[in-house]
Write a protein that holds these residues in place. Sequence first.
Motif, PDB file in Angstrom:
ATOM      1  N   ARG A 277       0.869  -1.191   0.000  1.00 57.02           N
ATOM      2  CA  ARG A 277       0.000   0.000   0.000  1.00 57.02           C
ATOM      3  C   ARG A 277       0.898   1.231   0.000  1.00 57.02           C
ATOM      4  NH1 ARG A 277      -2.302   3.456   3.780  1.00 57.02           N
ATOM      5  NH2 ARG A 277      -1.586   2.172   5.516  1.00 57.02           N
ATOM      6  N   PHE A 278       0.724   2.049  -1.021  1.00 62.21           N
ATOM      7  CA  PHE A 278       1.514   3.272  -1.190  1.00 62.21           C
ATOM      8  C   PHE A 278       0.655   4.507  -0.984  1.00 62.21           C
ATOM      9  CE2 PHE A 278       3.772   0.210  -3.849  1.00 62.21           C
ATOM     10  CZ  PHE A 278       5.096   0.469  -3.553  1.00 62.21           C
ATOM     11  N   GLU A 279       1.251   5.530  -0.409  1.00 57.85           N
ATOM     12  CA  GLU A 279       0.660   6.870  -0.386  1.00 57.85           C
ATOM     13  C   GLU A 279       1.485   7.703  -1.358  1.00 57.85           C
ATOM     14  OE1 GLU A 279      -0.167  10.596   2.628  1.00 57.85           O
ATOM     15  OE2 GLU A 279       0.440   8.678   3.444  1.00 57.85           O
ATOM     16  N   ILE A 280       0.811   8.313  -2.325  1.00 59.02           N
ATOM     17  CA  ILE A 280       1.493   9.094  -3.353  1.00 59.02           C
ATOM     18  C   ILE A 280       1.021  10.536  -3.267  1.00 59.02           C
ATOM     19  CG2 ILE A 280       1.931   9.355  -5.822  1.00 59.02           C
ATOM     20  CD1 ILE A 280       0.460   6.157  -4.989  1.00 59.02           C
ATOM     21  N   CYS A 281       1.945  11.446  -3.075  1.00 59.47           N
ATOM     22  CA  CYS A 281       1.628  12.876  -3.054  1.00 59.47           C
ATOM     23  C   CYS A 281       1.897  13.428  -4.441  1.00 59.47           C
ATOM     24  CB  CYS A 281       2.474  13.604  -2.020  1.00 59.47           C
ATOM     25  SG  CYS A 281       2.180  13.047  -0.338  1.00 59.47           S
TER      26      CYS A 281
ATOM     27  N   ALA B 142      -2.437   3.785  -3.575  1.00 58.56           N
ATOM     28  CA  ALA B 142      -2.409   2.682  -4.531  1.00 58.56           C
ATOM     29  C   ALA B 142      -2.069   1.397  -3.796  1.00 58.56           C
ATOM     30  CB  ALA B 142      -1.369   2.948  -5.617  1.00 58.56           C
ATOM     31  N   VAL B 143      -2.660   0.301  -4.243  1.00 63.04           N
ATOM     32  CA  VAL B 143      -2.337  -1.024  -3.731  1.00 63.04           C
ATOM     33  C   VAL B 143      -1.792  -1.834  -4.895  1.00 63.04           C
ATOM     34  CG1 VAL B 143      -3.233  -3.122  -2.651  1.00 63.04           C
ATOM     35  CG2 VAL B 143      -4.127  -0.889  -1.961  1.00 63.04           C
ATOM     36  N   ILE B 144      -0.608  -2.393  -4.715  1.00 65.57           N
ATOM     37  CA  ILE B 144       0.096  -3.125  -5.770  1.00 65.57           C
ATOM     38  C   ILE B 144       0.437  -4.521  -5.258  1.00 65.57           C
ATOM     39  CG2 ILE B 144       2.199  -3.184  -7.182  1.00 65.57           C
ATOM     40  CD1 ILE B 144       0.415  -0.833  -7.920  1.00 65.57           C
ATOM     41  N   MET B 145       0.284  -5.532  -6.129  1.00 63.92           N
ATOM     42  CA  MET B 145       0.729  -6.873  -5.793  1.00 63.92           C
ATOM     43  C   MET B 145       2.030  -7.147  -6.541  1.00 63.92           C
ATOM     44  SD  MET B 145      -1.124 -10.582  -6.146  1.00 63.92           S
ATOM     45  CE  MET B 145      -0.925 -10.714  -7.899  1.00 63.92           C
ATOM     46  N   ALA B 146       3.059  -7.592  -5.808  1.00 64.50           N
ATOM     47  CA  ALA B 146       4.362  -7.866  -6.413  1.00 64.50           C
ATOM     48  C   ALA B 146       5.147  -8.827  -5.528  1.00 64.50           C
ATOM     49  CB  ALA B 146       5.140  -6.562  -6.604  1.00 64.50           C
ATOM     50  N   ALA B 147       6.231  -9.373  -6.100  1.00 63.40           N
ATOM     51  CA  ALA B 147       7.061 -10.333  -5.374  1.00 63.40           C
ATOM     52  C   ALA B 147       8.011  -9.659  -4.388  1.00 63.40           C
ATOM     53  CB  ALA B 147       7.857 -11.187  -6.350  1.00 63.40           C
TER      54      ALA B 147
ATOM     55  N   LYS C 253       8.173  -0.454  -9.419  1.00 60.33           N
ATOM     56  CA  LYS C 253       8.099  -0.449 -10.887  1.00 60.33           C
ATOM     57  C   LYS C 253       6.647  -0.571 -11.342  1.00 60.33           C
ATOM     58  CE  LYS C 253      12.658  -2.445 -11.803  1.00 60.33           C
ATOM     59  NZ  LYS C 253      13.388  -3.624 -12.294  1.00 60.33           N
ATOM     60  N   GLN C 254       5.898  -1.484 -10.703  1.00 61.56           N
ATOM     61  CA  GLN C 254       4.499  -1.668 -11.083  1.00 61.56           C
ATOM     62  C   GLN C 254       3.664  -0.449 -10.731  1.00 61.56           C
ATOM     63  OE1 GLN C 254       3.525  -4.204 -12.916  1.00 61.56           O
ATOM     64  NE2 GLN C 254       1.485  -3.324 -13.084  1.00 61.56           N
ATOM     65  N   LEU C 255       4.008   0.241  -9.672  1.00 64.07           N
ATOM     66  CA  LEU C 255       3.314   1.481  -9.330  1.00 64.07           C
ATOM     67  C   LEU C 255       3.420   2.482 -10.469  1.00 64.07           C
ATOM     68  CD1 LEU C 255       1.838   3.338  -7.320  1.00 64.07           C
ATOM     69  CD2 LEU C 255       4.091   3.950  -6.408  1.00 64.07           C
ATOM     70  N   ASP C 256       4.608   2.638 -11.032  1.00 61.10           N
ATOM     71  CA  ASP C 256       4.783   3.541 -12.182  1.00 61.10           C
ATOM     72  C   ASP C 256       3.926   3.095 -13.365  1.00 61.10           C
ATOM     73  OD1 ASP C 256       6.550   5.224 -10.875  1.00 61.10           O
ATOM     74  OD2 ASP C 256       8.339   4.238 -11.672  1.00 61.10           O
TER      75      ASP C 256
ATOM     76  N   VAL D 299       5.342  14.271  -5.999  1.00 55.66           N
ATOM     77  CA  VAL D 299       6.133  14.999  -5.031  1.00 55.66           C
ATOM     78  C   VAL D 299       6.814  14.023  -4.077  1.00 55.66           C
ATOM     79  CG1 VAL D 299       6.044  16.708  -3.179  1.00 55.66           C
ATOM     80  CG2 VAL D 299       4.619  17.007  -5.218  1.00 55.66           C
ATOM     81  N   ASP D 300       6.060  12.977  -3.664  1.00 57.52           N
ATOM     82  CA  ASP D 300       6.588  12.009  -2.709  1.00 57.52           C
ATOM     83  C   ASP D 300       5.828  10.699  -2.849  1.00 57.52           C
ATOM     84  OD1 ASP D 300       8.255  11.261  -0.500  1.00 57.52           O
ATOM     85  OD2 ASP D 300       6.525  11.475   0.818  1.00 57.52           O
ATOM     86  N   VAL D 301       6.522   9.586  -2.640  1.00 57.85           N
ATOM     87  CA  VAL D 301       5.905   8.257  -2.615  1.00 57.85           C
ATOM     88  C   VAL D 301       6.350   7.572  -1.326  1.00 57.85           C
ATOM     89  CG1 VAL D 301       5.734   6.011  -3.728  1.00 57.85           C
ATOM     90  CG2 VAL D 301       5.923   8.069  -5.136  1.00 57.85           C
ATOM     91  N   THR D 302       5.374   7.086  -0.554  1.00 55.31           N
ATOM     92  CA  THR D 302       5.677   6.432   0.705  1.00 55.31           C
ATOM     93  C   THR D 302       5.054   5.045   0.715  1.00 55.31           C
ATOM     94  OG1 THR D 302       5.625   8.573   1.824  1.00 55.31           O
ATOM     95  CG2 THR D 302       5.499   6.617   3.213  1.00 55.31           C
ATOM     96  N   LEU D 303       5.859   4.040   1.003  1.00 55.19           N
ATOM     97  CA  LEU D 303       5.346   2.693   1.195  1.00 55.19           C
ATOM     98  C   LEU D 303       4.811   2.617   2.623  1.00 55.19           C
ATOM     99  CD1 LEU D 303       4.900  -0.261   0.437  1.00 55.19           C
ATOM    100  CD2 LEU D 303       7.293  -0.690   1.037  1.00 55.19           C
ATOM    101  N   ARG D 304       3.499   2.451   2.755  1.00 58.93           N
ATOM    102  CA  ARG D 304       2.859   2.483   4.070  1.00 58.93           C
ATOM    103  C   ARG D 304       2.684   1.109   4.699  1.00 58.93           C
ATOM    104  NH1 ARG D 304       3.372   7.141   6.523  1.00 58.93           N
ATOM    105  NH2 ARG D 304       2.708   8.858   5.230  1.00 58.93           N
ATOM    106  N   GLU D 305       2.455   0.079   3.854  1.00 63.66           N
ATOM    107  CA  GLU D 305       2.167  -1.239   4.404  1.00 63.66           C
ATOM    108  C   GLU D 305       2.580  -2.320   3.427  1.00 63.66           C
ATOM    109  OE1 GLU D 305      -1.687  -2.750   6.795  1.00 63.66           O
ATOM    110  OE2 GLU D 305      -1.917  -0.795   5.855  1.00 63.66           O
ATOM    111  N   LYS D 306       2.971  -3.473   3.963  1.00 61.07           N
ATOM    112  CA  LYS D 306       3.302  -4.638   3.156  1.00 61.07           C
ATOM    113  C   LYS D 306       2.667  -5.844   3.840  1.00 61.07           C
ATOM    114  CE  LYS D 306       7.283  -7.505   1.888  1.00 61.07           C
ATOM    115  NZ  LYS D 306       8.757  -7.603   1.957  1.00 61.07           N
ATOM    116  N   LYS D 307       1.882  -6.620   3.070  1.00 58.80           N
ATOM    117  CA  LYS D 307       1.227  -7.807   3.626  1.00 58.80           C
ATOM    118  C   LYS D 307       1.455  -8.987   2.699  1.00 58.80           C
ATOM    119  CE  LYS D 307      -2.568  -5.626   6.098  1.00 58.80           C
ATOM    120  NZ  LYS D 307      -3.998  -5.613   6.327  1.00 58.80           N
ATOM    121  N   ARG D 308       1.711 -10.135   3.294  1.00 60.39           N
ATOM    122  CA  ARG D 308       1.852 -11.361   2.519  1.00 60.39           C
ATOM    123  C   ARG D 308       0.513 -11.679   1.853  1.00 60.39           C
ATOM    124  NH1 ARG D 308       3.940 -15.178   6.157  1.00 60.39           N
ATOM    125  NH2 ARG D 308       5.964 -14.325   5.631  1.00 60.39           N
ATOM    126  N   PHE D 309       0.550 -12.036   0.573  1.00 58.93           N
ATOM    127  CA  PHE D 309      -0.646 -12.360  -0.188  1.00 58.93           C
ATOM    128  C   PHE D 309      -0.776 -13.876  -0.245  1.00 58.93           C
ATOM    129  CE2 PHE D 309      -3.055 -12.954  -4.147  1.00 58.93           C
ATOM    130  CZ  PHE D 309      -4.126 -12.133  -3.884  1.00 58.93           C
ATOM    131  N   GLY D 310      -1.770 -14.400   0.433  1.00 63.46           N
ATOM    132  CA  GLY D 310      -1.995 -15.843   0.455  1.00 63.46           C
ATOM    133  C   GLY D 310      -3.419 -16.132   0.041  1.00 63.46           C
TER     134      GLY D 310
END
Length: 72
Positions: A6-10, A18-23, A30-33, A47-58
């Motif tokens: 989960r990213f916060e993008i200013c 944005a929520v992105i699924m990746a390895a 890269k997928q966010l772009d 202006v800024d990109v912050t990674l707010r959360e990372k969760k295992r996808f099962g």
Amino acid sequence: MAFLYRFEICLEEKDIMAVIMAANEEEAFKQLDVELEKFYLKMPKMVDVTLREKKRFGQSAGFILDEDERGW
């Protein structure tokens, strides 16, 4: 194994999420772009990109998105 990121993008005009699924984190950025370019006709000025959360996808995973609670 995949993760949800989960990213916060200013942007210049507003803040978005944005929520992105990746390895891994590198692939997630890269997928966010890629997703931003697909969503907007012209790539917005970030202006800024912050990674707010990372969760295992099962079998199941998710995020609660509450704009009022997070101040977005």
